[in-house]
Design a protein around this motif. Structure first.
Motif, PDB file in Angstrom:
ATOM      1  N   ILE A  95      30.821  48.260  44.975  1.00 40.62           N
ATOM      2  CA  ILE A  95      30.194  47.686  45.655  1.00 40.62           C
ATOM      3  C   ILE A  95      29.001  46.540  44.709  1.00 40.62           C
ATOM      4  O   ILE A  95      29.469  45.318  45.041  1.00 40.62           O
ATOM      5  CB  ILE A  95      30.003  47.788  47.319  1.00 40.62           C
ATOM      6  CG1 ILE A  95      31.275  48.257  47.660  1.00 40.62           C
ATOM      7  CG2 ILE A  95      29.881  46.516  48.273  1.00 40.62           C
ATOM      8  CD1 ILE A  95      32.685  47.142  47.753  1.00 40.62           C
ATOM      9  N   THR A  96      27.741  47.254  45.037  1.00 42.83           N
ATOM     10  CA  THR A  96      26.755  46.779  44.495  1.00 42.83           C
ATOM     11  C   THR A  96      26.761  46.618  43.190  1.00 42.83           C
ATOM     12  O   THR A  96      26.083  44.830  42.941  1.00 42.83           O
ATOM     13  CB  THR A  96      25.685  47.780  44.391  1.00 42.83           C
ATOM     14  OG1 THR A  96      25.956  48.506  45.712  1.00 42.83           O
ATOM     15  CG2 THR A  96      24.929  46.848  44.729  1.00 42.83           C
ATOM     16  N   VAL A  97      27.522  46.916  42.461  1.00 37.62           N
ATOM     17  CA  VAL A  97      27.847  46.634  41.073  1.00 37.62           C
ATOM     18  C   VAL A  97      28.658  45.252  40.789  1.00 37.62           C
ATOM     19  O   VAL A  97      28.733  43.802  40.414  1.00 37.62           O
ATOM     20  CB  VAL A  97      28.597  48.003  40.030  1.00 37.62           C
ATOM     21  CG1 VAL A  97      29.062  47.096  38.545  1.00 37.62           C
ATOM     22  CG2 VAL A  97      27.962  48.980  40.172  1.00 37.62           C
ATOM     23  N   GLN A  98      29.808  45.173  42.010  1.00 35.49           N
ATOM     24  CA  GLN A  98      30.374  43.969  42.244  1.00 35.49           C
ATOM     25  C   GLN A  98      29.785  42.942  42.359  1.00 35.49           C
ATOM     26  O   GLN A  98      29.724  41.617  41.870  1.00 35.49           O
ATOM     27  CB  GLN A  98      31.739  43.969  42.969  1.00 35.49           C
ATOM     28  CG  GLN A  98      32.220  43.749  42.903  1.00 35.49           C
ATOM     29  CD  GLN A  98      33.608  43.425  44.948  1.00 35.49           C
ATOM     30  OE1 GLN A  98      33.622  44.216  45.478  1.00 35.49           O
ATOM     31  NE2 GLN A  98      34.905  42.693  44.099  1.00 35.49           N
ATOM     32  N   ALA A  99      28.931  42.782  43.419  1.00 32.67           N
ATOM     33  CA  ALA A  99      28.210  41.971  43.388  1.00 32.67           C
ATOM     34  C   ALA A  99      26.787  41.633  42.373  1.00 32.67           C
ATOM     35  O   ALA A  99      26.933  40.044  41.912  1.00 32.67           O
ATOM     36  CB  ALA A  99      27.297  42.170  44.610  1.00 32.67           C
ATOM     37  N   ASN A 100      26.261  42.583  41.638  1.00 28.13           N
ATOM     38  CA  ASN A 100      25.520  42.118  41.138  1.00 28.13           C
ATOM     39  C   ASN A 100      26.185  41.334  39.633  1.00 28.13           C
ATOM     40  O   ASN A 100      25.427  40.929  39.121  1.00 28.13           O
ATOM     41  CB  ASN A 100      24.495  43.684  40.035  1.00 28.13           C
ATOM     42  CG  ASN A 100      23.946  44.444  41.432  1.00 28.13           C
ATOM     43  OD1 ASN A 100      23.650  43.803  42.286  1.00 28.13           O
ATOM     44  ND2 ASN A 100      23.688  45.633  40.929  1.00 28.13           N
ATOM     45  N   LEU A 101      27.613  41.371  39.128  1.00 28.43           N
ATOM     46  CA  LEU A 101      28.282  40.922  38.502  1.00 28.43           C
ATOM     47  C   LEU A 101      28.877  39.469  39.300  1.00 28.43           C
ATOM     48  O   LEU A 101      29.825  38.339  37.874  1.00 28.43           O
ATOM     49  CB  LEU A 101      29.429  41.830  38.041  1.00 28.43           C
ATOM     50  CG  LEU A 101      28.834  42.983  37.092  1.00 28.43           C
ATOM     51  CD1 LEU A 101      30.396  44.156  36.489  1.00 28.43           C
ATOM     52  CD2 LEU A 101      28.046  43.122  35.652  1.00 28.43           C
TER      53      LEU A 101
END
Ligand code: ACO
Length: 329
Positions: A95-101
């Motif tokens: 989820i954090t990676v999704q937001a970072n991207l």
């Protein structure tokens, strides 16, 4: 028969810059470069700085994979991230990676199968893509394994390290034969009777053995070694048999990088020429779920893996979890 296949269209990886050599470890624990090299093949490893999270490593690997696939993050509708060292209990690191991207569509979640995590995550993503509900996925293996290691325990701390690797999977129409590009076959296994051979001695539900820590990796090294060679070997034999292939048909073998002796023993058991084995364990150590995509990306970037090559991957991890996969690059 026409069917959907999940084709790997790009790869990426990221290693934290801090290199810790065997000689560095020998300054703080009773070990030596000779012992570690002879028993494991490991010479050095990368360790993330305190403020660097699993999601930071994963995001960098994913960005590079997107770039190499030539697609924009806005086209991604699925992120599956394999890790045993998530940023926190929840939400998932994916989820954090999704937001970072900057991705606001589709879904993202973590998969936990320790060292087999990337193999499991690829299989899950492949099935979701072939079912037709998702079209472009990022599959990531990322770990800050150094956070669950007791750095005073010489039997484990010399083995593990940090890093991340990622691939882009895109669904494409294919012929349904072994000549197709993409994921061709997956064989996944687990057997919880062996959970006491490789585990972390703490967690949110069972509590923590020592105040202030998150639990540490505990391992019966000898037993893990024997099970690894046997279980990985039989999974690969099954994969070859199910597809009417022999080891000679494999162009590149990209194993989970646990220990050079395990890789050698598995290659010997399946009668695979050692020149076809991609090895990074000497400089990455065991990065758990990150090890296969890290090795894969290296062999793609240095030109060994070429379009059309048949790739075999395998892993065994805590649980035990294990398995193998065949895909055409
Ligand atoms: N430095 C020096 N001596 C050491 C170290 C060290 N880092 N670690 C252990 N020793 C000592 C032991 O204390 C023991 O000493 P003793 O004979 O006085 O009691 C001696 O070395 C031999 O220990 P063993 O555990 O028998 O050594 P072994 O040959 O089995 O090697 C190892 C240990 C490298 C861990 C091996 O069992 C192994 O590779 N197992 C597989 C584990 C693995 O790869 N796990 C990763 C996770 S699972 C996966 O990814 C597949």
């Amino acid at each position: 028969m026409s069917m959907l296949r999940s084709v790997i269209t790009g790869s990426g990886s990221y290693l934290p810059p801090n290199i810790v050599t065997n000689a560095d470890l020998a300054k703080t624990i009773d070990t030596s470069d000779e012992w570690i090299t002879a028993r494991t093949g490991i010479k050095e490893r990368r360790i993330a700085d305190k403020g660097t999270l699993t999601s930071d490593l994963a995001t960098k690997a994913a960005q590079q994979a997107l770039e190499n696939a030539g697609i924009d993050a806005s086209e991604i509708d699925l992120i599956v991230l394999a890790t045993a060292t998530p940023n926190r209990v929840f939400p998932s690191t994916a989820i954090t990676v999704q937001a970072n991207l900057g991705i606001t569509q589709g879904c993202a979640f973590d998969v936990q199968a320790v060292c087999s995590g990337f193999l499991y995550a690829l299989t899950v993503a492949d099935n979701m893509l072939r079912a037709g509900n998702f079209h472009k996925a990022i599959v990531i293996g990322a770990e800050t394994f150094s956070r669950i290691i007791d750095w005073q325990d010489r039997t484990t701390c010399v083995l593990f390290a940090d890093g991340a690797g990622a691939v882009i999977l895109e669904s494409e129409q294919a012929t349904g034969t072994l000549a197709d590009r993409g994921i061709l076959y997956s064989h996944l296994r687990s057997d919880g009777r062996y959970e006491d051979m490789l585990y972390v001695d703490g967690g949110p539900s069972m509590g923590y053995p020592r105040k202030g820590d998150q639990g540490f990796v505990k391992m019966a090294g000898n037993d893990v070694f024997k099970h690894a060679v046997k279980k990985i070997g039989s999974s690969i034999e099954q994969a070859l048999k199910d597809n009417n292939l022999t080891a000679d048909d494999i162009d590149w073998f990209v194993p989970h990088q646990a220990n050079k002796r395990i890789l050698d023993a598995v290659a010997k058991r399946i009668k695979l020429d050692e020149s076809k084995v991609v090895i990074t364990v000497h400089k990455h150590a065991n990065t758990s779920a990150a090890s296969i995509p890290l090795a894969l990306h290296e062999a793609v970037m240095d030109g060994r893996i070429k379009k059309g090559d048949l790739i075999l991957i395998e892993a065994l991890g805590g649980g035990f979890t294990w398995g193998s996969m065949l895909f055409r690059w």
